[in-house]
Design an enzyme around this catalytic site. Sequence first.
Site, mmCIF file in Angstrom:
data_model
loop_
_atom_site.group_PDB
_atom_site.id
_atom_site.type_symbol
_atom_site.label_atom_id
_atom_site.label_comp_id
_atom_site.label_asym_id
_atom_site.label_seq_id
_atom_site.Cartn_x
_atom_site.Cartn_y
_atom_site.Cartn_z
ATOM 1 N N ARG A 224 -7.572 7.325 1.358
ATOM 2 C CA ARG A 224 -6.381 8.179 1.164
ATOM 3 C C ARG A 224 -6.479 8.711 -0.175
ATOM 4 N NH1 ARG A 224 -2.563 4.612 0.454
ATOM 5 N NH2 ARG A 224 -3.683 2.817 0.908
ATOM 6 N N MET B 94 0.769 -1.422 -0.073
ATOM 7 C CA MET B 94 0.061 0.084 -0.089
ATOM 8 C C MET B 94 0.842 1.262 0.039
ATOM 9 S SD MET B 94 -3.146 -1.304 0.062
ATOM 10 C CE MET B 94 -3.969 -2.639 0.120
ATOM 11 N N CYS B 95 0.589 2.123 -0.560
ATOM 12 C CA CYS B 95 1.221 3.481 -0.761
ATOM 13 C C CYS B 95 0.092 4.625 -1.183
ATOM 14 C CB CYS B 95 2.322 3.267 -1.967
ATOM 15 S SG CYS B 95 3.632 1.962 -1.526
ATOM 16 N N THR B 96 0.691 5.834 -1.224
ATOM 17 C CA THR B 96 0.023 6.987 -2.023
ATOM 18 C C THR B 96 1.170 7.777 -2.584
ATOM 19 O OG1 THR B 96 -1.284 7.074 0.068
ATOM 20 C CG2 THR B 96 -1.369 8.969 -1.120
#
Length: 337
Positions: A219, A1-3
Amino acid sequence: MCTRVLWNDNDLAVLSGRTMDWPESTDPVLTVLPQGLERHGGELGGETVVADNPLTWTSRLGSLVTTVYGAGTVDGLNERGLAAHMLYLDITELAPRDPARPGLHMGLWIQYLLDNAATVEEALALLDTFQLVMIEMNGFAATVHVALEDARGDSAIIEHIAGEQVVHHDRSYTVMTNAPAYDEQRRLLREQVRKARELGYDQAASDVPLPGNVNPVDRFQRAAYFRVLLPKPENERQAVASVLAITRNASVPFGAPYASGRFAVYNTEYRTVCDLTHRRYFFELSTSPNLLWTELDAFDLSPGAPVMTLDPDDIHLSGNVSDTYTRAPDPFAPAGR
Protein backbone atom coordinates in the site's frame (compact mmCIF):
# COMPACT_ATOMS: atom_id res chain seq x y z
CA MET A 1 -3.89 -0.82 9.54
CA CYS A 2 -4.31 2.44 7.67
CA THR A 3 -2.86 4.60 4.91
CA ARG A 4 -2.12 8.34 4.92
CA VAL A 5 -1.17 10.51 1.93
CA LEU A 6 -0.31 14.22 1.89
CA TRP A 7 -0.60 16.43 -1.20
CA ASN A 8 1.32 19.60 -0.39
CA ASP A 9 2.66 20.71 -3.79
CA ASN A 10 -0.39 21.27 -6.00
CA ASP A 11 -0.38 25.12 -5.73
CA LEU A 12 -4.07 25.13 -4.77
CA ALA A 13 -4.53 23.64 -1.32
CA VAL A 14 -2.75 21.42 1.18
CA LEU A 15 -4.73 18.20 1.51
CA SER A 16 -4.21 15.00 3.44
CA GLY A 17 -6.18 11.79 3.16
CA ARG A 18 -6.30 8.65 5.25
CA THR A 19 -8.01 5.30 5.47
CA MET A 20 -9.15 3.82 8.76
CA ASP A 21 -8.71 0.03 8.61
CA TRP A 22 -9.89 -1.99 11.59
CA PRO A 23 -11.51 -5.38 12.34
CA GLU A 24 -14.67 -3.86 13.83
CA SER A 25 -16.53 -0.59 13.98
CA THR A 26 -14.72 2.08 16.00
CA ASP A 27 -18.03 3.96 16.43
CA PRO A 28 -16.72 7.10 14.71
CA VAL A 29 -18.41 10.37 15.63
CA LEU A 30 -17.57 13.68 13.96
CA THR A 31 -17.00 16.10 16.84
CA VAL A 32 -16.45 19.87 16.92
CA LEU A 33 -14.55 20.94 20.03
CA PRO A 34 -14.33 24.66 20.88
CA GLN A 35 -11.59 26.46 22.73
CA GLY A 36 -11.49 26.53 26.52
CA LEU A 37 -12.29 22.88 27.27
CA GLU A 38 -10.67 21.26 30.28
CA ARG A 39 -8.70 18.10 29.58
CA HIS A 40 -7.35 15.30 31.77
CA GLY A 41 -4.71 13.11 30.16
CA GLY A 42 -5.02 10.45 32.83
CA GLU A 43 -8.70 9.58 32.39
CA LEU A 44 -10.12 7.23 29.78
CA GLY A 45 -13.85 6.72 29.62
CA GLY A 46 -14.25 7.87 33.22
CA GLU A 47 -11.53 5.56 34.52
CA THR A 48 -8.11 6.57 35.82
CA VAL A 49 -5.33 5.20 33.61
CA VAL A 50 -2.54 7.55 34.71
CA ALA A 51 -2.62 7.72 38.50
CA ASP A 52 0.61 9.66 39.09
CA ASN A 53 1.12 13.14 37.65
CA PRO A 54 -1.42 13.11 34.81
CA LEU A 55 -1.19 15.85 32.20
CA THR A 56 -3.99 18.42 32.40
CA TRP A 57 -4.68 21.36 30.11
CA THR A 58 -7.27 23.73 28.68
CA SER A 59 -7.76 23.67 24.92
CA ARG A 60 -6.31 26.77 23.24
CA LEU A 61 -7.62 25.99 19.75
CA GLY A 62 -10.87 24.61 18.38
CA SER A 63 -10.86 21.42 16.35
CA LEU A 64 -12.94 19.00 14.32
CA VAL A 65 -12.09 15.37 15.00
CA THR A 66 -13.23 11.81 14.51
CA THR A 67 -13.47 9.97 17.80
CA VAL A 68 -12.62 6.32 18.39
CA TYR A 69 -14.78 4.20 20.71
CA GLY A 70 -16.11 7.44 22.17
CA ALA A 71 -13.01 7.82 24.33
CA GLY A 72 -10.19 9.16 22.15
CA THR A 73 -9.29 11.06 18.99
CA VAL A 74 -7.94 9.20 15.95
CA ASP A 75 -8.08 11.87 13.23
CA GLY A 76 -8.85 15.55 12.70
CA LEU A 77 -7.76 19.14 12.14
CA ASN A 78 -7.85 22.38 14.09
CA GLU A 79 -8.82 25.96 13.32
CA ARG A 80 -5.23 26.93 12.39
CA GLY A 81 -4.85 24.19 9.80
CA LEU A 82 -2.90 21.55 11.73
CA ALA A 83 -4.05 17.97 11.08
CA ALA A 84 -3.18 14.78 12.94
CA HIS A 85 -3.78 11.11 12.22
CA MET A 86 -3.22 7.97 14.29
CA LEU A 87 -2.25 4.82 12.38
CA TYR A 88 -1.53 1.35 13.69
CA LEU A 89 2.10 0.32 14.29
CA ASP A 90 2.42 -3.05 15.97
CA ILE A 91 6.07 -2.58 17.03
CA THR A 92 5.25 0.50 19.12
CA GLU A 93 7.02 0.32 22.47
CA LEU A 94 6.92 3.19 24.96
CA ALA A 95 9.57 3.98 27.56
CA PRO A 96 8.93 2.83 31.14
CA ARG A 97 6.70 5.23 33.04
CA ASP A 98 8.52 8.11 34.72
CA PRO A 99 6.13 9.70 37.26
CA ALA A 100 8.25 12.85 37.27
CA ARG A 101 6.89 13.62 33.79
CA PRO A 102 3.22 14.49 33.19
CA GLY A 103 1.52 11.41 31.77
CA LEU A 104 -0.79 11.48 28.74
CA HIS A 105 -2.65 8.37 27.63
CA MET A 106 -2.44 7.44 23.96
CA GLY A 107 -6.13 8.07 23.28
CA LEU A 108 -5.73 11.82 23.77
CA TRP A 109 -2.25 12.16 22.23
CA ILE A 110 -3.27 13.92 19.05
CA GLN A 111 -6.09 15.81 20.77
CA TYR A 112 -3.48 17.45 22.99
CA LEU A 113 -1.51 18.49 19.91
CA LEU A 114 -4.59 19.81 18.08
CA ASP A 115 -5.68 21.70 21.20
CA ASN A 116 -2.37 23.52 21.56
CA ALA A 117 -0.38 23.73 18.29
CA ALA A 118 -0.94 25.71 15.10
CA THR A 119 1.88 24.16 13.06
CA VAL A 120 3.89 20.96 12.85
CA GLU A 121 6.86 22.72 14.43
CA GLU A 122 4.75 23.83 17.39
CA ALA A 123 3.36 20.31 17.79
CA LEU A 124 6.84 18.78 17.77
CA ALA A 125 7.97 21.29 20.39
CA LEU A 126 5.23 19.95 22.69
CA LEU A 127 6.47 16.35 22.58
CA ASP A 128 8.94 16.87 25.41
CA THR A 129 6.30 18.32 27.74
CA PHE A 130 4.67 14.96 28.52
CA GLN A 131 5.19 11.20 28.52
CA LEU A 132 2.86 8.90 26.64
CA VAL A 133 1.20 6.06 28.55
CA MET A 134 -0.06 2.91 26.83
CA ILE A 135 -3.73 1.99 27.16
CA GLU A 136 -6.20 -0.49 25.73
CA MET A 137 -9.40 0.52 23.99
CA ASN A 138 -12.09 -2.10 23.44
CA GLY A 139 -9.49 -4.80 24.08
CA PHE A 140 -6.90 -3.43 21.64
CA ALA A 141 -3.59 -1.94 22.76
CA ALA A 142 -3.08 1.58 21.37
CA THR A 143 0.12 0.71 19.51
CA VAL A 144 0.10 3.61 17.04
CA HIS A 145 2.28 6.12 15.28
CA VAL A 146 1.16 9.61 14.29
CA ALA A 147 1.30 11.71 11.13
CA LEU A 148 1.11 15.50 11.32
CA GLU A 149 0.80 18.14 8.61
CA ASP A 150 -0.10 21.82 8.52
CA ALA A 151 -1.45 24.47 6.17
CA ARG A 152 2.07 25.36 5.06
CA GLY A 153 2.63 21.81 3.82
CA ASP A 154 5.03 20.76 6.57
CA SER A 155 4.93 17.10 7.60
CA ALA A 156 6.14 14.89 10.44
CA ILE A 157 5.78 11.28 11.52
CA ILE A 158 6.27 10.26 15.15
CA GLU A 159 7.01 6.71 16.27
CA HIS A 160 8.09 5.03 19.49
CA ILE A 161 10.49 2.19 18.81
CA ALA A 162 12.16 0.17 21.59
CA GLY A 163 11.27 2.85 24.13
CA GLU A 164 12.72 5.71 22.06
CA GLN A 165 10.78 8.48 20.38
CA VAL A 166 11.67 8.79 16.69
CA VAL A 167 10.62 11.89 14.72
CA HIS A 168 10.75 12.11 10.92
CA HIS A 169 10.27 15.78 10.00
CA ASP A 170 10.28 16.89 6.37
CA ARG A 171 7.61 18.07 3.93
CA SER A 172 8.71 15.28 1.57
CA TYR A 173 7.31 12.63 3.94
CA THR A 174 3.94 12.41 2.24
CA VAL A 175 2.98 8.72 2.45
CA MET A 176 2.61 6.53 5.52
CA THR A 177 1.12 3.14 6.28
CA ASN A 178 1.96 0.68 9.06
CA ALA A 179 4.70 -1.86 9.71
CA PRO A 180 7.61 -1.83 9.29
CA ALA A 181 8.99 1.36 10.88
CA TYR A 182 9.09 4.45 8.67
CA ASP A 183 12.81 4.31 7.95
CA GLU A 184 12.43 0.79 6.63
CA GLN A 185 9.36 1.72 4.58
CA ARG A 186 11.33 4.44 2.85
CA ARG A 187 14.23 2.05 2.20
CA LEU A 188 11.88 -0.49 0.66
CA LEU A 189 10.37 2.20 -1.57
CA ARG A 190 13.81 3.26 -2.79
CA GLU A 191 14.58 -0.39 -3.53
CA GLN A 192 11.35 -0.75 -5.50
CA VAL A 193 12.17 2.36 -7.55
CA ARG A 194 15.73 1.12 -8.17
CA LYS A 195 14.53 -2.25 -9.41
CA ALA A 196 12.00 -0.64 -11.73
CA ARG A 197 14.68 1.59 -13.23
CA GLU A 198 17.02 -1.36 -13.70
CA LEU A 199 14.25 -3.00 -15.70
CA GLY A 200 13.98 0.09 -17.86
CA TYR A 201 10.82 1.55 -16.36
CA ASP A 202 10.34 5.24 -15.72
CA GLN A 203 8.83 6.00 -12.31
CA ALA A 204 5.78 7.61 -13.93
CA ALA A 205 5.31 5.04 -16.69
CA SER A 206 1.87 3.48 -16.98
CA ASP A 207 3.37 0.02 -17.39
CA VAL A 208 5.67 0.11 -14.35
CA PRO A 209 5.00 -3.03 -12.26
CA LEU A 210 3.26 -2.12 -9.00
CA PRO A 211 2.81 -4.27 -5.89
CA GLY A 212 -0.88 -5.04 -5.70
CA ASN A 213 -1.53 -6.64 -2.34
CA VAL A 214 -3.08 -4.97 0.72
CA ASN A 215 -0.18 -5.36 3.15
CA PRO A 216 1.38 -2.11 4.47
CA VAL A 217 4.47 -2.24 2.23
CA ASP A 218 2.45 -2.73 -0.96
CA ARG A 219 0.00 0.00 0.00
CA PHE A 220 2.86 2.39 0.80
CA GLN A 221 4.53 1.83 -2.56
CA ARG A 222 1.29 2.00 -4.52
CA ALA A 223 0.21 5.22 -2.80
CA ALA A 224 3.65 6.75 -3.41
CA TYR A 225 3.41 5.89 -7.12
CA PHE A 226 -0.03 7.43 -7.62
CA ARG A 227 0.89 10.42 -5.45
CA VAL A 228 3.63 11.31 -7.97
CA LEU A 229 1.18 11.02 -10.88
CA LEU A 230 -1.51 13.38 -9.55
CA PRO A 231 -2.29 16.10 -12.11
CA LYS A 232 -2.46 19.75 -11.07
CA PRO A 233 -6.05 20.38 -9.98
CA GLU A 234 -8.18 23.16 -11.43
CA ASN A 235 -10.24 23.51 -8.26
CA GLU A 236 -10.72 22.08 -4.79
CA ARG A 237 -13.25 19.55 -6.05
CA GLN A 238 -10.65 17.97 -8.33
CA ALA A 239 -8.01 18.11 -5.61
CA VAL A 240 -10.17 16.31 -3.06
CA ALA A 241 -11.21 13.73 -5.66
CA SER A 242 -7.55 13.04 -6.46
CA VAL A 243 -6.64 12.37 -2.83
CA LEU A 244 -9.73 10.21 -2.37
CA ALA A 245 -8.74 8.21 -5.45
CA ILE A 246 -5.47 7.25 -3.77
CA THR A 247 -7.10 6.36 -0.46
CA ARG A 248 -9.66 4.23 -2.27
CA ASN A 249 -6.89 2.46 -4.16
CA ALA A 250 -5.22 1.69 -0.83
CA SER A 251 -8.43 0.54 0.87
CA VAL A 252 -9.17 -3.05 1.89
CA PRO A 253 -12.61 -4.39 0.88
CA PHE A 254 -14.98 -5.91 3.40
CA GLY A 255 -14.66 -9.66 3.71
CA ALA A 256 -11.02 -9.76 2.64
CA PRO A 257 -9.49 -12.83 4.37
CA TYR A 258 -6.53 -11.09 5.96
CA ALA A 259 -7.46 -10.67 9.63
CA SER A 260 -4.98 -13.13 11.09
CA GLY A 261 -1.28 -13.42 11.80
CA ARG A 262 1.20 -10.88 13.10
CA PHE A 263 0.72 -8.46 10.21
CA ALA A 264 -3.06 -8.76 10.07
CA VAL A 265 -4.76 -6.45 7.58
CA TYR A 266 -8.30 -5.29 8.24
CA ASN A 267 -11.05 -3.89 6.05
CA THR A 268 -11.38 -0.14 5.58
CA GLU A 269 -14.06 1.36 7.83
CA TYR A 270 -13.87 4.93 6.51
CA ARG A 271 -11.77 7.47 4.62
CA THR A 272 -11.16 11.15 5.38
CA VAL A 273 -9.62 14.12 3.59
CA CYS A 274 -8.47 17.27 5.38
CA ASP A 275 -8.31 20.48 3.35
CA LEU A 276 -5.96 22.45 5.57
CA THR A 277 -6.06 25.56 3.40
CA HIS A 278 -9.84 25.96 3.59
CA ARG A 279 -10.39 24.07 6.86
CA ARG A 280 -12.81 21.53 5.42
CA TYR A 281 -13.07 17.93 6.58
CA PHE A 282 -14.36 15.25 4.21
CA PHE A 283 -15.61 11.90 5.51
CA GLU A 284 -16.58 8.77 3.58
CA LEU A 285 -17.96 5.76 5.42
CA SER A 286 -17.21 2.56 3.52
CA THR A 287 -20.73 1.25 4.08
CA SER A 288 -22.32 4.37 2.58
CA PRO A 289 -22.15 5.68 -1.01
CA ASN A 290 -22.18 9.32 0.13
CA LEU A 291 -19.32 11.74 0.73
CA LEU A 292 -19.85 14.19 3.63
CA TRP A 293 -17.97 17.34 4.40
CA THR A 294 -17.88 19.84 7.23
CA GLU A 295 -16.85 23.50 7.19
CA LEU A 296 -14.94 24.10 10.41
CA ASP A 297 -15.30 27.86 9.94
CA ALA A 298 -19.10 27.48 10.15
CA PHE A 299 -18.88 26.75 13.90
CA ASP A 300 -18.46 28.96 16.94
CA LEU A 301 -15.16 27.84 18.44
CA SER A 302 -14.88 30.50 21.14
CA PRO A 303 -14.63 29.52 24.82
CA GLY A 304 -18.04 28.56 26.16
CA ALA A 305 -19.40 27.47 22.79
CA PRO A 306 -21.09 24.06 22.76
CA VAL A 307 -19.54 20.81 21.65
CA MET A 308 -21.26 19.70 18.43
CA THR A 309 -21.40 16.16 17.06
CA LEU A 310 -22.66 14.17 14.10
CA ASP A 311 -23.00 10.41 13.69
CA PRO A 312 -21.92 9.80 10.07
CA ASP A 313 -23.63 6.40 9.90
CA ASP A 314 -26.77 7.79 8.26
CA ILE A 315 -27.60 6.93 4.66
CA HIS A 316 -29.51 10.22 4.29
CA LEU A 317 -26.43 12.37 4.92
CA SER A 318 -24.62 13.74 1.88
CA GLY A 319 -22.63 16.82 0.88
CA ASN A 320 -22.12 19.73 3.27
CA VAL A 321 -23.45 18.53 6.63
CA SER A 322 -22.22 21.45 8.75
CA ASP A 323 -25.76 22.51 9.69
CA THR A 324 -26.82 19.03 10.81
CA TYR A 325 -24.55 18.83 13.88
CA THR A 326 -26.26 18.92 17.26
CA ARG A 327 -25.14 19.88 20.76
CA ALA A 328 -23.60 17.08 22.79
CA PRO A 329 -21.62 16.50 25.98
CA ASP A 330 -17.85 16.85 25.78
CA PRO A 331 -16.65 13.25 25.20
CA PHE A 332 -13.32 13.94 26.91
CA ALA A 333 -14.51 16.00 29.87
CA PRO A 334 -12.79 15.16 33.18
CA ALA A 335 -14.85 13.10 35.62
CA GLY A 336 -17.30 15.21 37.57
CA ARG A 337 -17.40 17.99 34.95
